[in-house]
Design a protein around this motif. Structure first.
Motif, PDB file in Angstrom:
ATOM      1  N   ALA A 110       0.813  -1.208   0.000  1.00 33.75           N
ATOM      2  CA  ALA A 110       0.000   0.000   0.000  1.00 33.75           C
ATOM      3  C   ALA A 110       0.849   1.261   0.000  1.00 33.75           C
ATOM      4  O   ALA A 110       0.374   2.326  -0.364  1.00 33.75           O
ATOM      5  N   SER A 111       2.116   1.135   0.409  1.00 33.91           N
ATOM      6  CA  SER A 111       2.927   2.332   0.572  1.00 33.91           C
ATOM      7  C   SER A 111       3.780   2.648  -0.654  1.00 33.91           C
ATOM      8  O   SER A 111       4.421   3.683  -0.709  1.00 33.91           O
ATOM      9  N   PHE A 112       3.812   1.724  -1.608  1.00 33.02           N
ATOM     10  CA  PHE A 112       4.415   2.056  -2.886  1.00 33.02           C
ATOM     11  C   PHE A 112       3.324   2.583  -3.792  1.00 33.02           C
ATOM     12  O   PHE A 112       2.214   2.044  -3.828  1.00 33.02           O
ATOM     13  N   ASN A 113       3.637   3.638  -4.525  1.00 28.09           N
ATOM     14  CA  ASN A 113       2.662   4.180  -5.460  1.00 28.09           C
ATOM     15  C   ASN A 113       2.492   3.222  -6.627  1.00 28.09           C
ATOM     16  O   ASN A 113       3.462   2.889  -7.290  1.00 28.09           O
ATOM     17  N   HIS A 116       4.088   4.047 -10.399  1.00 29.24           N
ATOM     18  CA  HIS A 116       5.473   4.301 -10.815  1.00 29.24           C
ATOM     19  C   HIS A 116       6.369   3.091 -10.606  1.00 29.24           C
ATOM     20  O   HIS A 116       6.132   2.268  -9.727  1.00 29.24           O
ATOM     21  N   HIS A 162       3.115  -3.879  -8.225  1.00 33.64           N
ATOM     22  CA  HIS A 162       2.235  -5.052  -8.197  1.00 33.64           C
ATOM     23  C   HIS A 162       2.892  -6.260  -8.856  1.00 33.64           C
ATOM     24  O   HIS A 162       2.337  -7.347  -8.805  1.00 33.64           O
TER      25      HIS A 162
ATOM     26  N   TYR B 220       0.503   5.432   0.430  1.00 31.46           N
ATOM     27  CA  TYR B 220       1.637   5.855  -0.399  1.00 31.46           C
ATOM     28  C   TYR B 220       1.765   7.373  -0.471  1.00 31.46           C
ATOM     29  O   TYR B 220       2.835   7.898  -0.768  1.00 31.46           O
ATOM     30  N   ARG B 237       2.686  14.101  -8.756  1.00 33.90           N
ATOM     31  CA  ARG B 237       3.343  12.861  -9.147  1.00 33.90           C
ATOM     32  C   ARG B 237       2.746  11.643  -8.429  1.00 33.90           C
ATOM     33  O   ARG B 237       2.755  10.548  -8.960  1.00 33.90           O
ATOM     34  N   HIS B 238       2.241  11.839  -7.220  1.00 33.87           N
ATOM     35  CA  HIS B 238       1.775  10.663  -6.485  1.00 33.87           C
ATOM     36  C   HIS B 238       0.259  10.523  -6.457  1.00 33.87           C
ATOM     37  O   HIS B 238      -0.252   9.409  -6.456  1.00 33.87           O
ATOM     38  N   ALA B 239      -0.467  11.639  -6.443  1.00 37.49           N
ATOM     39  CA  ALA B 239      -1.933  11.497  -6.398  1.00 37.49           C
ATOM     40  C   ALA B 239      -2.535  11.497  -7.799  1.00 37.49           C
ATOM     41  O   ALA B 239      -3.282  10.599  -8.162  1.00 37.49           O
ATOM     42  N   PRO B 241      -1.611  10.756 -10.953  1.00 43.67           N
ATOM     43  CA  PRO B 241      -1.580   9.598 -11.861  1.00 43.67           C
ATOM     44  C   PRO B 241      -2.562   8.495 -11.477  1.00 43.67           C
ATOM     45  O   PRO B 241      -2.961   7.712 -12.327  1.00 43.67           O
ATOM     46  N   ASN B 242      -2.954   8.462 -10.221  1.00 41.08           N
ATOM     47  CA  ASN B 242      -3.896   7.436  -9.793  1.00 41.08           C
ATOM     48  C   ASN B 242      -5.336   7.931  -9.806  1.00 41.08           C
ATOM     49  O   ASN B 242      -6.249   7.208  -9.422  1.00 41.08           O
ATOM     50  N   PRO B 317      -1.512   0.759 -14.071  1.00 45.31           N
ATOM     51  CA  PRO B 317      -0.425  -0.156 -14.432  1.00 45.31           C
ATOM     52  C   PRO B 317      -0.769  -1.618 -14.176  1.00 45.31           C
ATOM     53  O   PRO B 317      -0.219  -2.492 -14.834  1.00 45.31           O
ATOM     54  N   ARG B 318      -1.698  -1.868 -13.250  1.00 44.54           N
ATOM     55  CA  ARG B 318      -2.070  -3.259 -12.997  1.00 44.54           C
ATOM     56  C   ARG B 318      -2.699  -3.880 -14.231  1.00 44.54           C
ATOM     57  O   ARG B 318      -2.569  -5.072 -14.481  1.00 44.54           O
TER      58      ARG B 318
END
Lengths: 544, 323
Positions: A110-113, A116, A162, B220, B237-239, B241-242, B317-318
């Protein structure tokens, strides 16, 4: 910058005094940490243990000068290497985070985005703080992956989170924390989400790298045996207060406080096994899969005797929960059959009679998700009474109260919502819901995994009492060997969808072991602080 | 085949089926409309005899199922038939020829509005998320809410009054023809495009803000903060893209609105778009034109939603990089 700081082992690195932290709940501020002092020297690893809600994560994060949203540090001082973290500007704190104080979180997944590549997240800290150029940071990341014994260290960084396993991700996060060679790392339950066999490798990798770089660490966990391997010194927290503090060996040998002793004592719970030949549930050569993919259950045969507890142990992905789904009919087997009281069970749930459904009930790991948050206990327990037994109105309520008594809750709980109960109480209600159907078999899927040790013990005792009263059969799915020792009559060891071993507890838990059982049992952390070192040595010499 | 390509083809196939189902609904619901082209055109002089002749000439005396099959078979080949209104004797006006210039105008206006509105709402949404609960956030929220709460014709008239009548920066109407040069066309649609922008920005901007803020509790994000990264980088960059999937859905919805929901704005600015034409065709019961317009609107919705689906797949990406 970290490299310019003169590092002398033994100097005080972090000093926290009189820390009080409030948390907001229902629009009121309540203390989470009530005046705790903490001192950490350079290169020292401090273990912070306690049950959930003890405030250990909150205190650990305060060591970075950080309070989660909904929390605030109300008084006390936090001095990190001469810098007052409370007085410092946010800008200044942010300059320290990642570069001189790093954080390793509980769930790497959960802590890796998810968006990326792993290596971009590993190098982000060093690049963001301008510590090194990209090519150097990437080379360094690969070097750290190698030191942490990740497979394919040169290419693993190019994968997405993942695409690698939980244990690998946890090590990658340690690499991420190490990337700027910080003076201090806060490890927040870093192995709690991992399987025991994976945990051994991750613990060893983290311990080594912290030693190599002489990094100080605060290691937060609820698992005493784990903290015994990692920490030089241990602090025990409860309700935001410091209970006891001592060097690891002293703490393990001579805990002085009653609460600490009680934590130590839980693992001693053990039940005498009883054998039986009256088979209630007979799983014969069952295979099952999700979609058209790999078999999650591969030719599984298990016999479950009536009125006994059969523990199914194995790591995540071993197929133990899938076995439960096959028995309950949620996932019809592709081949093989399941006999219930000698009669073949229809594979799919919808083909089973209501009375058959009634006889097999389930209790889940997380009562939070298994109980409808908008229903009161009256309806949660009352529903199966209505559905299976046709009870209504006052009859139903009377029975609900009876069931509440059997799970040792008084009748005032009947009008409570799940949110108005503790974790242990919610799990009790889940048990009562299963019992309401008056079943012959209850499948317990990791029912104590989310609970604190003391609560775990209470729940296990309750389950045993209920078995003695009603002669109900338990299929007890767990990854925790201590729980197995406590409750099981028989044990089934599963690995990669196959049954490795089935037999009485005394047989499975004593040599000679099949190879996998040996690996599984030897990976369970022991209270001996030399356990990990000894285990690694033994495994190394076995390989040589 | 890459699973993403497979999914896209599947969705495309489903889209075709949906479009087909919609064509049946359009055709049958129009068949239920009272009156007909003959009664409408003949008015007082609609004797049963004349109506019968008229309908025979248009082929309307045949059973509905036959007419539907004929229409849909031709439509899939790109032939939407001939407009009733142009059909006198041997002169025939094909629906495609009537619609094409109108459709161009509508897409021109929609594209102009979208090119302004989408980046603007993304920018405002990101800023509002970054400075959430600040004065900026509150002001931007209430301003956009105000513009969405006002009827679009009202906004249109205010803009005309201020920007065209008082300040004389723009023309009060947007009449264009096929010969209007590109830049002149752009200038003429400025006011309607601005009106549409004001109408759709709020929705997209609020979704961008909400989608980002929704992610801020993710572990994250906390991790990124504790790496000492700046606030703007955490968001961008972190929020972000998701957060694309819900944002793309709302953008697609609003872009579709730009094409199919513009009739009021067209009327106010006297802009020769497809909405205006469809309304005229409905009132004169010119069925081939109405059917073609409805089919184009349905296809627009389906295609834009397909695009939104594709965006949510490729930003995950999944799905894009399976194990």
């Amino acid at each position: 910058m970290a490299s310019e700081t003169k590092r002398v082992k033994g100097d005080v690195l972090l000093e926290m005094k009189g820390i009080v932290i409030d948390g907001k709940s229902d629009d009121k501020w309540n203390p989470i940490i009530r005046g705790v002092d903490l001192t950490l020297k350079r290169g020292e690893v401090l273990g912070l243990i306690g049950e959930s809600g003890a405030g250990k994560s909150t205190l650990g994060l305060a060591g970075m000068g950080f309070a989660r949203p909904g929390c605030r540090i109300t008084s006390g001082s936090i001095i990190f290497d001469g810098i007052d973290l409370i007085a410092a500007s946010e800008e200044k704190r942010r300059g320290l985070w990642g570069s001189r104080i790093a954080y390793v979180a509980q769930s790497a997944a959960a802590s890796f985005n998810p968006a990326h590549h792993i290596i971009d997240q590993t190098t982000e800290t060093a690049l963001g703080h301008g510590i090194m150029p990209r090519d150097k940071a990437e080379a360094d990341a690969r070097d750290l992956y190698r030191r942490l014994q990740l497979p394919n260290p040169d290419t693993i960084g190019l994968r997405f989170p993942h695409q690698v396993s939980g244990g690998q991700l946890q090590r990658a996060m340690t690499a991420m924390a190490m990337s700027c060679r910080p003076d201090l790392i806060i490890f927040d339950e870093p192995t709690t989400a991992l399987d025991v066999t994976t945990q051994v490798e991750v613990l060893a990798a983290m311990r080594d790298i912290v030693e190599q770089f002489n990094t100080a660490a605060i290691y937060i966990t609820h698992d005493l045996a784990v903290v015994a391997q990692m920490a030089h010194r241990i602090m025990v927290l409860r309700y935001g207060n410091l209970v006891e503090e001592a060097p690891t060996r002293t703490m393990l040998k001579q805990p002085t406080q009653a609460y600490t002793k009680s934590l130590w004592a839980v693992r001693s719970l053990a039940k005498k096994e009883r054998s039986s030949d009256d088979i209630v549930l007979d799983v014969q050569n069952v295979s099952a899969s999700y979609g058209n993919h790999i078999k999650v259950l591969d030719d599984v045969s298990v016999k479950i005797p009536r009125g006994r507890t059969v523990a199914v142990v194995g790591e995540s992905g071993s197929g133990k929960s899938t076995l439960a789904r096959a028995i309950t009919g949620l996932l019809p087997p592709s081949t093989g059959k399941i006999l219930f009281n000698g009669q073949a069970l229809p594979g799919a749930l919808k083909n089973r009679e209501r009375d058959t459904l009634r006889r097999i009930q389930m209790i889940y790991q997380s009562a939070d998700t298994a109980l409808n948050p908008r229903q009161k206990v009256r309806d949660i327990i009352g529903r199966p009474l209505e559905f299976y037994l046709g009870l209504n109105g006052a009859d139903r309520d009377r029975k609900v109260v009876e069931l509440l008594e059997s799970i040792e809750l008084d009748e005032s709980y009947i009008d409570r919502l799940p949110s108005e109960m503790s974790g242990g109480q919610k799990q009790r209600v889940s048990i009562a819901r299963a019992l309401a159907a008056n079943p012959e078999v209850i499948i317990c899927d990791e029912v104590t995994s989310a609970l604190d040790q003391i609560v775990q013990e209470e729940i296990l005792k309750l389950l045993m009492k209920l078995q003695a009263d009603t002669n109900v059969t338990y299929l007890f799915i767990t990854h925790d060997i201590a729980t197995v020792r406590a409750i099981a009559d028989e044990i089934v060891v599963m690995h990669k969808g196959k049954v490795v071993q089935q037999g009485l507890k005394s047989k499975v838990l004593n040599p000679p072991y099949p190879a996998y059982t040996e690996l599984l049992l030897s990976s369970v952390p022991q209270m001996d602080p030399d356990w990990l070192t000894g285990l690694l040595k033994k495994r190394q010499s076995a390989q040589a | 085949m890459h699973p993403v390509l497979k999914t896209v083809l599947q969705r495309l196939g489903l889209g075709m089926i949906t479009l087909f189902a919609v064509s049946i609904i359009i055709f049958s619901s129009l068949a239920l409309l009272p009156g007909g082209y003959a009664q409408n055109i003949l008015g007082q002089g609609a004797t049963p005899e004349l109506v019968k002749n008229f309908n025979h000439e248009l082929g309307l005396d045949r059973p509905a199922s036959v007419r539907y099959v004929e229409w849909i078979t031709n439509a899939v080949q790109g032939d939407f038939g001939n407009s009733y209104s142009g059909t006198t004797g041997t002169i025939k006006r094909s629906v495609s020829a009537i619609i094409a210039p109108r459709l161009y105008n509508t897409f021109f206006l929609a594209a102009t509005a979208a090119i302004v509105a989408v980046p603007l709402s993304l920018f405002l949404g990101i800023m509002a998320a970054l400075y959430r609960n600040s004065w900026f956030d509150r002001i931007i929220n209430s301003v956009t809410l105000t513009t969405i709460a006002m009827p679009e014709f009202f906004i249109a008239y205010i803009l005309v009054y201020v920007l065209a009548v008082k300040l004389r920066w723009f023309y009060p109407n947007s009449t264009v023809s096929a010969n209007t040069p590109f830049l002149e066309h752009l200038y003429r649609v400025a006011l309607p495009a601005l009106t549409m922008t004001l109408v759709i920005v709020a929705h997209m901007m609020r979704m961008t803000r909400a989608a980002i803020i929704n992610l801020l509790a993710a572990p994250y994000i906390e991790m990124a903060q504790l790496k000492g990264i700046s606030k703007s980088r955490v968001i961008l960059r972190h929020a972000l893209p998701n957060a694309w999937a819900p944002i793309a859905t709302v953008i697609a919805f609003n872009l579709a609105y730009l094409v199919v929901g513009v009739v009021v704005v067209e009327v106010v600015y006297v802009y020769p778009g497809i909405g205006q034409m469809m309304v005229d065709a409905v009132s004169s019961r010119d069925m081939p034109v109405v059917q073609a317009c409805a089919l184009i609107f349905a296809a627009t919705y389906i295609l834009l939603n397909l695009l939104a689906d594709i965006v949510s797949i490729i930003t995950n990406p999944r799905l894009l990089h399976p194990k």
